[in-house]
Design an enzyme around this catalytic site. Sequence first.
Site, PDB file in Angstrom:
ATOM      1  N   ILE A 108       0.897  -1.159   0.000  1.00 17.58           N
ATOM      2  CA  ILE A 108       0.000   0.000   0.000  1.00 17.58           C
ATOM      3  C   ILE A 108       0.936   1.210   0.000  1.00 17.58           C
ATOM      4  CG2 ILE A 108      -1.790   1.280   1.219  1.00 17.58           C
ATOM      5  CD1 ILE A 108      -2.703  -1.315   2.483  1.00 17.58           C
ATOM      6  N   PRO A 109       1.067   1.907  -1.127  1.00 19.11           N
ATOM      7  CA  PRO A 109       2.201   2.823  -1.323  1.00 19.11           C
ATOM      8  C   PRO A 109       2.047   4.193  -0.665  1.00 19.11           C
ATOM      9  CG  PRO A 109       0.854   2.774  -3.289  1.00 19.11           C
ATOM     10  CD  PRO A 109       0.244   1.774  -2.344  1.00 19.11           C
ATOM     11  N   CYS A 110       2.112   4.222   0.658  1.00 22.40           N
ATOM     12  CA  CYS A 110       2.026   5.503   1.361  1.00 22.40           C
ATOM     13  C   CYS A 110       3.232   6.388   1.058  1.00 22.40           C
ATOM     14  CB  CYS A 110       1.875   5.285   2.861  1.00 22.40           C
ATOM     15  SG  CYS A 110       3.091   4.177   3.592  1.00 22.40           S
ATOM     16  N   HIS A 111       4.324   5.798   0.552  1.00 25.06           N
ATOM     17  CA  HIS A 111       5.503   6.603   0.211  1.00 25.06           C
ATOM     18  C   HIS A 111       5.242   7.503  -0.991  1.00 25.06           C
ATOM     19  CE1 HIS A 111       5.758   2.876  -2.158  1.00 25.06           C
ATOM     20  NE2 HIS A 111       6.402   3.578  -3.065  1.00 25.06           N
ATOM     21  N   ARG A 112       4.150   7.267  -1.730  1.00 24.79           N
ATOM     22  CA  ARG A 112       3.833   8.097  -2.896  1.00 24.79           C
ATOM     23  C   ARG A 112       2.999   9.322  -2.533  1.00 24.79           C
ATOM     24  NH1 ARG A 112       2.017   2.873  -6.407  1.00 24.79           N
ATOM     25  NH2 ARG A 112       4.030   1.790  -6.312  1.00 24.79           N
TER      26      ARG A 112
END
Length: 295
Positions: free
Chosen positions: A248-252
């Site tokens: 789940i790409p919270c880094h984006r």
Amino acid sequence: MGEGDNEQGYHFNVMRRAIAVIDEHQQDGGETLSLEALAAAMEMSPAHFQRLFSRWVGVSPKRYQQYLRLGHAKALLRDRFTTLDTAHAVGMSGSGRLHDLFLRWEAMSPGEYARHGAGLVIMWGWFDSPFGPALAMGTDKGLCGLAFSAETGPEAAMADLRGRWPEAEFVEDPAALAPLVTAVFEQRGETALHMIGSPLQIKVWEALLRIPSGQVSTYSEIAQSIGLPRAVRAVGTAVGRNPVSWLIPCHRALRKSGGLGGYHWGVPVKRAMLAYEAARAEEGSERREGAVAGS
């Protein structure tokens, strides 16, 4: 995760040191460091350093520096993917395709969430990853946790994930999780995700899944995409509470200014992830263009 697992962790440790060298050089107003200068700082030969980086991310150290530069996040934001543009988004039907990875997910009901994990058996195990040691957790329905300990340390990562579901039973079983984790980091095959969070958190995490690899969005755009444009602060909190990082790409998610903002597992890890994805995206684009030109 098979042969070469320790090699991934070694690559990331070298990359962390390289980021520190690049940052110090940038703060002094320097241009892109030469291969020879970076290799010397890493106490490696230029040839070995070049091979190591190319094997880790598929591009040269010189090109990788472009993605690590502090202005790169702003450039990504300028050309960002807008989460409101659902025509290119992953459908919210409970499945979607990310790269060559087919992802299925199921959300825990609000009642189950309120029980703080009571009745759940959560398996856990440590794995090597492109971003250092990774702690994976999962239920019989799929992965429910993925943490990175390179910056925080293993004890803090374990305490963090266990603290989210204090009433669950935790069982060490890396063998059961290995196929799911391998699919996540190789970005191919199929994996399952078990979202354990509040209704708002799950909405935010599903919105994050719509942002393509190599691109970014902002906290305010994510808030708009779930119909809560005034809830930017709450959305930011939900992004930070994402238990399944990378997948789940919270880094984006970035600040509107283009600033990286925080990252639960350390900003250096976030920068590495964004640079890694940008490099991989460009590498894939060049391969496709080459295939078209040769056809």
